[in-house]
Design a protein around this motif. Structure first.
Motif: not given
Length: 615
Positions: A22, A24-25, A28-29
């Protein structure tokens, strides 16, 4: 800085939580939100960003007690760097051009640091050793030095809190210490542009929290897959950019290791090289032993199936009986743009024609290949018969639809490039389009090749180069009336014996040819008649003659033509812009070229016997 580097940095500092899969996700957000609110400004299409000046100054003001950016222009520094900031500095980034690394701070100052970035071109490993020994809780370490050839192993192995290590740009770095494998918390290792790096550490498999290994533009040695990397099963993105697996063997243990590596889950690998070149057969007493080895090799290659995002694939030295099924799977290698097969043993090429994105294909040193036919195009894989029976409308089947460059070299036993048999056997509702984008075809040193497939005549080839293929240099030009494109290379002309044979090349009948290269490798005959028969079309703009063995050049070099509605004459080759005459060692007189009014480049080299320059 790129989005990728920012997210990795935030991960290293613990700003994105700790949930595997999670971080990296979430990163990016965060990045997208900051860009949307103009904290970051994109500077190109590759997610490279920079801070707006006002935002940058404001951030430095807010973090003035915790972060210090220091840069000097080479002048001596008379006090420790950290004395220039607050006593609570946690993040230090410094740039130094001095011959020795300046004093950063005392022991307590260094213990407080959570991030340390050093850009010091003249920093020696001995300077760095003392600094690393005093860092107790550092999470992020970035070092860029042109002189650092080794990393102080005893010091870095004790930095157990390290999550992010960046040695990118340390071009002289030759090896990583084994102690780096003791960094249990390490999430990101960046060794890009480490051009001297010979190998990765043997214990890389112990880095069970490693999520990103980035080695773009590093040496080949930095792309080797150490034994034990298969243990990194929690790291779907652990491999980034270009990666090389070398010294691959065919034993069952390696099959298991290849399966554990789970390359098909590594989305970050865009460029993969599989190198079997160092494998040795040893001694096999029976055919069964040889066959078992081939089966093992096939299983290894099958287990090394990459992710669907792969863009570049290079396989060298593979010695199995056939290629893995995934190599020709259009659904699996749908993004592959470049493919190279070298020194492989299978006698049949894989069916690559169905790969939808393939642009560049290179095949070399394949000593077992004797024929290239429909299996290479992938026609059988296209299920033409079933598609034609299901509809009365024409079915277009495109094979090698995007291929632009095709190279074959050193296929010593290759004899034929067969025509397609489906022209007569498949229903007329099927229309096969082959290599509709091909612009460059090069066939080099294929001494037994006798014929090419007829479909090449319809390909939009702009550059055709055939060199050291003595059996084909006439046949390709006998049966093809269509143009082969704007660039025409004719090599091995020593095999042409007279003007009539040379005329078979049809150089003068192809108005689309704007560049012509005529190349003799060696000959004892006077080649003037042969060159007479190679007169090009008047549209020619670029001419190379190399190794010509005649004593003078033919008349078509300087022949004048009467032009309608004009007084006087002009050269028949009046569009020539570039002329190169190289290594024509018996020629005693140069041609008259002064009437070529648009000629811009004239190169004459290796003409030792020239005694006269024509008027």
């Amino acid at each position: 800085m790129s989005k990728r580097d920012l997210v990795w940095l935030w991960m290293g500092l613990g700003l994105l939580g700790s949930e595997i899969g999670q971080m990296e996700i979430v990163g990016e957000e965060y990045f997208n939100i900051l860009v949307a609110h103009s904290f970051f400004k994109k500077i190109d299409d590759d997610d490279e960003v920079k801070m707006h000046d006002i935002i940058h100054d404001f951030a430095r003001f807010l973090m003035k007690n915790e972060a210090l950016l220091f840069s000097e222009d080479g002048e001596a520094i008379d006090e420790p760097i950290l004395n220039k900031g607050s006593a609570k500095i946690r993040h230090l980034s410094m740039v130094s051009r001095q011959s020795q690394l300046p004093t950063i701070g005392n022991d307590d100052d260094l213990k407080r640091l959570r991030m340390l970035g050093i850009e010091a071109p003249h920093c020696e490993p001995s300077d760095l050793k003392g600094v690393l020994a005093k860092l107790s809780f550092v999470r992020v370490l970035r070092i860029m030095s042109q002189k650092m050839n080794v990393v102080p192993g005893g010091s870095i192995g004790k930095l157990t809190h390290l999550r992010y290590v960046d040695f990118s740009g340390c071009r002289r770095l030759k090896e990583l210490p084994e102690s780096i494998c003791d960094l249990f918390c390490l999430q990101t290792l960046n060794i890009s542009r480490c051009r001297k790096l010979k190998k990765l550490s043997k214990g890389m498999g112990k880095l069970v929290n490693l999520r990103h290994l980035y080695n773009e533009a590093s040496s080949d040695g930095a792309h080797l897959l150490p034994k034990g990397m298969g243990k990194l099963v929690n790291l779907p993105n652990s491999l980034q950019g270009r990666f090389r697996l070398s010294d691959i063997k065919g034993g069952m243990v390696v099959v298991e290791e290849a399966e554990k590596a789970a390359l098909q889950s590594k989305t970050g690998i865009s460029n993969l090289r599989l190198d079997f070149a160092n494998e040795r057969d040893g001694v096999c007493s029976d055919d069964e032993g040889v066959m078992n080895r081939m089966i093992h090799r096939f299983k290894v290659l099958e287990a090394l199936k990459p992710h669907k995002d792969l863009e570049v694939l290079y396989i060298e030295g593979y010695r199995g009986q056939s290629y893995a099924s995934w190599i020709s799977c259009r659904d699996w290698l749908s993004n592959v743009e470049s493919l190279k097969l070298q020194s492989c043993q299978p006698s049949l090429l894989p069916p690559l024609g169905t790969l939808p994105s393939l642009v560049d294909l290179q095949i070399g040193y394949m000593s077992q290949v004797r024929s290239v036919g429909e299996e290479f195009l992938g026609i059988e894989e296209s299920h033409l018969a079933s598609s034609s029976s299901s509809s009365s409308h024409p079915t277009f089947v495109a094979l090698f639809p995007k291929l632009k460059t095709l190279w074959f070299w050193n296929l010593d036993e290759w004899e034929t490039w067969a025509d397609t048999k489906h022209d007569n056997n498949v229903q007329v509702t099927n229309i096969i389009i082959i290599m509709s984008s091909l612009s460059t075809l090069r066939i080099l040193w294929c001494s037994e090749l006798k014929s090419l497939s007829r479909f090449l005549a319809a390909a939009p080839i702009k550059e055709l180069k055939i060199i050291r293929c003595p059996l084909i240099e006439g046949s390709i030009r006998d049966g093809c009336e269509e143009e082969y494109g704007s660039s025409y290379w004719i090599g091995g002309l020593r095999h042409a014996k007279c003007e009539e044979e040379a005329q078979k090349a049809g150089a003068g009948t192809k108005p689309g040819i704007s560049a012509l290269a005529l190349w003799w490798s060696s000959s004892e005959r006077d080649e003037k008649e042969v060159l007479d028969g190679l007169q090009p079309h008047p549209n020619l703009k670029w001419l190379l003659v190399r190794g010509f063995n005649g004593d003078s050049f033919p008349s078509w070099f300087t022949r004048m033509t009467v032009v309608n509605n004009e007084s006087g004459q002009r050269p028949s080759l009046d569009k020539l812009v570039v002329v190169r005459l190289l290594e024509c060692r018996r020629c005693s007189r140069l041609p008259t070229l002064g009437q070529h009014l648009v000629l811009k480049t004239l190169v004459i080299d290796g003409m030792e016997t020239v005694r006269q320059i024509s008027n």
